[in-house]
Write a protein that holds these residues in place. Structure first.
Motif, PDB file in Angstrom:
ATOM      1  N   SER A 172       0.261  26.833  28.915  1.00  7.96           N
ATOM      2  CA  SER A 172       0.635  25.785  27.978  1.00  7.96           C
ATOM      3  C   SER A 172      -0.196  24.554  28.290  1.00  7.96           C
ATOM      4  O   SER A 172      -0.101  23.999  29.370  1.00  7.96           O
ATOM      5  N   THR A 173      -1.054  24.180  27.354  1.00 13.16           N
ATOM      6  CA  THR A 173      -1.833  22.972  27.563  1.00 13.16           C
ATOM      7  C   THR A 173      -1.110  21.776  26.977  1.00 13.16           C
ATOM      8  O   THR A 173      -1.581  20.671  27.042  1.00 13.16           O
ATOM      9  N   GLY A 174       0.073  22.049  26.394  1.00 10.76           N
ATOM     10  CA  GLY A 174       0.922  20.965  25.917  1.00 10.76           C
ATOM     11  C   GLY A 174       0.347  20.271  24.711  1.00 10.76           C
ATOM     12  O   GLY A 174      -0.362  20.837  23.916  1.00 10.76           O
ATOM     13  N   GLY A 175       0.690  19.062  24.582  1.00 10.98           N
ATOM     14  CA  GLY A 175       0.214  18.174  23.558  1.00 10.98           C
ATOM     15  C   GLY A 175       0.206  16.817  24.220  1.00 10.98           C
ATOM     16  O   GLY A 175       0.086  16.729  25.440  1.00 10.98           O
ATOM     17  N   VAL A 176       0.395  15.796  23.454  1.00 12.67           N
ATOM     18  CA  VAL A 176       0.384  14.469  24.057  1.00 12.67           C
ATOM     19  C   VAL A 176       1.631  14.243  24.926  1.00 12.67           C
ATOM     20  O   VAL A 176       1.568  13.529  25.912  1.00 12.67           O
ATOM     21  N   PHE A 177       2.752  14.887  24.595  1.00 12.99           N
ATOM     22  CA  PHE A 177       3.978  14.723  25.371  1.00 12.99           C
ATOM     23  C   PHE A 177       4.155  15.889  26.342  1.00 12.99           C
ATOM     24  O   PHE A 177       4.044  17.046  25.951  1.00 12.99           O
ATOM     25  N   LEU A 178       4.439  15.577  27.583  1.00 13.41           N
ATOM     26  CA  LEU A 178       4.702  16.595  28.595  1.00 13.41           C
ATOM     27  C   LEU A 178       6.109  17.137  28.396  1.00 13.41           C
ATOM     28  O   LEU A 178       7.072  16.378  28.406  1.00 13.41           O
ATOM     29  N   ALA A 179       6.216  18.439  28.196  1.00 17.13           N
ATOM     30  CA  ALA A 179       7.516  19.093  28.054  1.00 17.13           C
ATOM     31  C   ALA A 179       7.837  19.773  29.380  1.00 17.13           C
ATOM     32  O   ALA A 179       7.171  20.735  29.755  1.00 17.13           O
ATOM     33  N   LEU A 180       8.826  19.252  30.077  1.00 18.67           N
ATOM     34  CA  LEU A 180       9.232  19.843  31.352  1.00 18.67           C
ATOM     35  C   LEU A 180      10.065  21.087  31.081  1.00 18.67           C
ATOM     36  O   LEU A 180      11.069  21.020  30.378  1.00 18.67           O
ATOM     37  N   GLU A 181       9.632  22.206  31.632  1.00 19.32           N
ATOM     38  CA  GLU A 181      10.366  23.456  31.450  1.00 19.32           C
ATOM     39  C   GLU A 181      11.500  23.522  32.461  1.00 19.32           C
ATOM     40  O   GLU A 181      11.375  23.041  33.587  1.00 19.32           O
ATOM     41  N   ASP A 182      12.600  24.140  32.064  1.00 16.96           N
ATOM     42  CA  ASP A 182      13.776  24.237  32.915  1.00 16.96           C
ATOM     43  C   ASP A 182      13.456  25.005  34.197  1.00 16.96           C
ATOM     44  O   ASP A 182      12.900  26.109  34.148  1.00 16.96           O
ATOM     45  N   ASN A 183      13.786  24.405  35.326  1.00 16.16           N
ATOM     46  CA  ASN A 183      13.609  25.007  36.657  1.00 16.16           C
ATOM     47  C   ASN A 183      12.167  25.337  37.019  1.00 16.16           C
ATOM     48  O   ASN A 183      11.928  26.160  37.891  1.00 16.16           O
ATOM     49  N   LYS A 184      11.203  24.731  36.364  1.00 12.28           N
ATOM     50  CA  LYS A 184       9.797  24.984  36.681  1.00 12.28           C
ATOM     51  C   LYS A 184       9.190  23.694  37.242  1.00 12.28           C
ATOM     52  O   LYS A 184       9.050  22.708  36.513  1.00 12.28           O
ATOM     53  N   PRO A 185       8.815  23.690  38.521  1.00  8.40           N
ATOM     54  CA  PRO A 185       8.207  22.492  39.102  1.00  8.40           C
ATOM     55  C   PRO A 185       6.890  22.151  38.403  1.00  8.40           C
ATOM     56  O   PRO A 185       6.086  23.035  38.107  1.00  8.40           O
ATOM     57  N   THR A 186       6.690  20.876  38.120  1.00  8.40           N
ATOM     58  CA  THR A 186       5.473  20.397  37.477  1.00  8.40           C
ATOM     59  C   THR A 186       4.828  19.354  38.381  1.00  8.40           C
ATOM     60  O   THR A 186       5.438  18.327  38.673  1.00  8.40           O
ATOM     61  N   LYS A 187       3.605  19.630  38.819  1.00  8.47           N
ATOM     62  CA  LYS A 187       2.865  18.684  39.658  1.00  8.47           C
ATOM     63  C   LYS A 187       2.113  17.733  38.740  1.00  8.47           C
ATOM     64  O   LYS A 187       1.468  18.156  37.783  1.00  8.47           O
ATOM     65  N   LEU A 188       2.201  16.451  39.075  1.00  5.43           N
ATOM     66  CA  LEU A 188       1.497  15.471  38.259  1.00  5.43           C
ATOM     67  C   LEU A 188       1.145  14.234  39.067  1.00  5.43           C
ATOM     68  O   LEU A 188       1.645  14.022  40.163  1.00  5.43           O
ATOM     69  N   ARG A 189       0.274  13.441  38.460  1.00  2.58           N
ATOM     70  CA  ARG A 189      -0.084  12.128  38.993  1.00  2.58           C
ATOM     71  C   ARG A 189       0.264  11.093  37.941  1.00  2.58           C
ATOM     72  O   ARG A 189      -0.091  11.237  36.780  1.00  2.58           O
ATOM     73  N   ILE A 190       0.968  10.071  38.337  1.00  2.00           N
ATOM     74  CA  ILE A 190       1.277   8.982  37.412  1.00  2.00           C
ATOM     75  C   ILE A 190       0.045   8.096  37.331  1.00  2.00           C
ATOM     76  O   ILE A 190      -0.507   7.694  38.349  1.00  2.00           O
ATOM     77  N   ALA A 191      -0.386   7.810  36.110  1.00  2.00           N
ATOM     78  CA  ALA A 191      -1.646   7.098  35.911  1.00  2.00           C
ATOM     79  C   ALA A 191      -1.485   5.789  35.147  1.00  2.00           C
ATOM     80  O   ALA A 191      -2.471   5.205  34.713  1.00  2.00           O
ATOM     81  N   SER A 192      -0.239   5.325  34.962  1.00  2.00           N
ATOM     82  CA  SER A 192      -0.033   4.056  34.263  1.00  2.00           C
ATOM     83  C   SER A 192       1.206   3.372  34.816  1.00  2.00           C
ATOM     84  O   SER A 192       2.010   3.984  35.514  1.00  2.00           O
ATOM     85  N   ALA A 193       1.343   2.126  34.453  1.00  2.00           N
ATOM     86  CA  ALA A 193       2.583   1.403  34.745  1.00  2.00           C
ATOM     87  C   ALA A 193       3.672   1.984  33.841  1.00  2.00           C
ATOM     88  O   ALA A 193       3.382   2.610  32.822  1.00  2.00           O
ATOM     89  N   PRO A 194       4.936   1.799  34.198  1.00  2.00           N
ATOM     90  CA  PRO A 194       6.008   2.337  33.352  1.00  2.00           C
ATOM     91  C   PRO A 194       6.192   1.531  32.067  1.00  2.00           C
ATOM     92  O   PRO A 194       5.997   0.325  32.042  1.00  2.00           O
ATOM     93  N   TYR A 195       6.581   2.249  31.022  1.00  2.28           N
ATOM     94  CA  TYR A 195       6.952   1.641  29.748  1.00  2.28           C
ATOM     95  C   TYR A 195       8.410   1.984  29.501  1.00  2.28           C
ATOM     96  O   TYR A 195       8.936   2.953  30.027  1.00  2.28           O
ATOM     97  N   ILE A 196       9.051   1.183  28.665  1.00  2.00           N
ATOM     98  CA  ILE A 196      10.446   1.400  28.325  1.00  2.00           C
ATOM     99  C   ILE A 196      10.570   1.384  26.804  1.00  2.00           C
ATOM    100  O   ILE A 196       9.853   0.646  26.122  1.00  2.00           O
ATOM    101  N   PHE A 197      11.466   2.210  26.284  1.00  2.00           N
ATOM    102  CA  PHE A 197      11.684   2.243  24.835  1.00  2.00           C
ATOM    103  C   PHE A 197      13.077   2.770  24.556  1.00  2.00           C
ATOM    104  O   PHE A 197      13.754   3.285  25.447  1.00  2.00           O
ATOM    105  N   GLN A 198      13.494   2.603  23.311  1.00  2.00           N
ATOM    106  CA  GLN A 198      14.767   3.157  22.854  1.00  2.00           C
ATOM    107  C   GLN A 198      14.478   4.349  21.948  1.00  2.00           C
ATOM    108  O   GLN A 198      13.542   4.322  21.156  1.00  2.00           O
ATOM    109  N   ASP A 199      15.294   5.363  22.095  1.00  2.00           N
ATOM    110  CA  ASP A 199      15.151   6.567  21.305  1.00  2.00           C
ATOM    111  C   ASP A 199      16.462   6.793  20.569  1.00  2.00           C
ATOM    112  O   ASP A 199      17.531   6.487  21.093  1.00  2.00           O
TER     113      ASP A 199
END
Length: 196
Positions: A13-40
Motif C-alpha cells: 500500500s503506497t497510500g495516498g496523501v493521508f496515512l491510514a494506520l492499519e489495525d494492529n500493524k506497526p507503522t514506522k515513520l519520521r515526523i517531518a513537520s510541526a504539529p497542526y490542529i483542526f476540527q473534524d
C-alpha cells in the motif's frame, strides 16, 4: 507457501496523501513537520448525531512502505496526540522531528488506542526525506488546519465546511459516510470539468 501467487502475495500500500494506520500493524515513520490542529465533523453511525472533534496532523515520512519511503499526512485524535506529546515533552526525547517512531493503532471507534514507541537512535531527516516532506501540502489537504502554536497563542480553530477561504469541508476520506442521491448520480457530466 502455496502454488497460487494470489493467495501468498500481499500488494504493498503506497497510500495516498493521508496515512491510514492499519489495525494492529506497526507503522514506522519520521515526523517531518510541526504539529497542526483542526476540527473534524464526526457523525455517529448509530444515532446520526454530528459533533466536532479536535484532531492533530503532521507531515510524516512513512518508512513502512516496502518500495521506498512516502511522504504523507498523519492525523491523530486527542488520545494519539497525548501519547506523542508525552515523549515530546520528555527532555530525554524532545521534538519528535529528531527521531523515528513506530505507531500502532488498535481497535475502532471509542475503543481505539494508539501505541507510540520512539526509536532509541536520534537520526536527522535526510535531505531526500526533507524534499519528500516539502512536497506535501498539509494545509491544502486539510484547509481548516492551523499550526498548533497558533492555537496555543489564542487563534480560534476554524470549523470544517465554512464558506471562507481559511476553512474547508471535511477531508475527502472522511466523506465516505455521505450518500449520493439518485439526482446526483443521474446528473449530466460536463466534459470540460474532467482534468485531462
Amino acid at each position: 507457501m502455496s502454488d497460487n501467487i494470489y493467495k501468498d502475495y500481499e500488494a504493498p500500500s503506497t497510500g495516498g496523501v493521508f496515512l491510514a494506520l492499519e489495525d494492529n500493524k506497526p507503522t514506522k515513520l519520521r515526523i517531518a513537520s510541526a504539529p497542526y490542529i483542526f476540527q473534524d465533523l464526526y457523525k455517529n453511525k448509530e444515532t446520526g448525531e454530528e459533533r466536532l472533534s479536535v484532531r492533530y496532523a503532521w507531515v510524516v515520512i512513512n518508512l513502512t512502505v516496502p518500495i521506498e519511503p512516502v511522504a504523507q499526512i498523519l492525523r491523530l485524535p486527542v488520545t494519539g496526540f497525548k501519547n506523542l506529546q508525552a515523549f515530546a515533552a520528555d527532555d530525554e526525547y524532545g521534538d519528535p522531528q529528531g527521531y523515528g517512531i513506530t505507531i500502532t493503532r488498535k481497535g475502532t471507534g471509542k475503543q481505539t488506542e494508539y501505541a507510540i514507541v520512539p526509536s532509541p537512535k536520534a537520526i536527522p531527516l535526510t535531505d531526500e526525506q526533507k524534499v519528500l516532506a516539502g512536497s506535501v501540502d498539509l494545509v491544502g489537504a486539510i484547509k481548516n488546519a492551523i499550526p498548533l502554536v497558533d492555537a496555543h497563542n489564542g487563534k480560534p480553530l476554524p470549523k470544517p465546511g465554512a464558506d471562507d477561504e481559511s476553512t474547508a469541508a471535511v477531508a475527502p476520506d472522511q466523506q465516505r459516510d455521505r450518500i449520493s442521491t439518485e439526482a446526483d448520480m443521474m446528473r449530466e457530466i460536463d466534459l470540460s470539468d474532467i482534468p485531462f
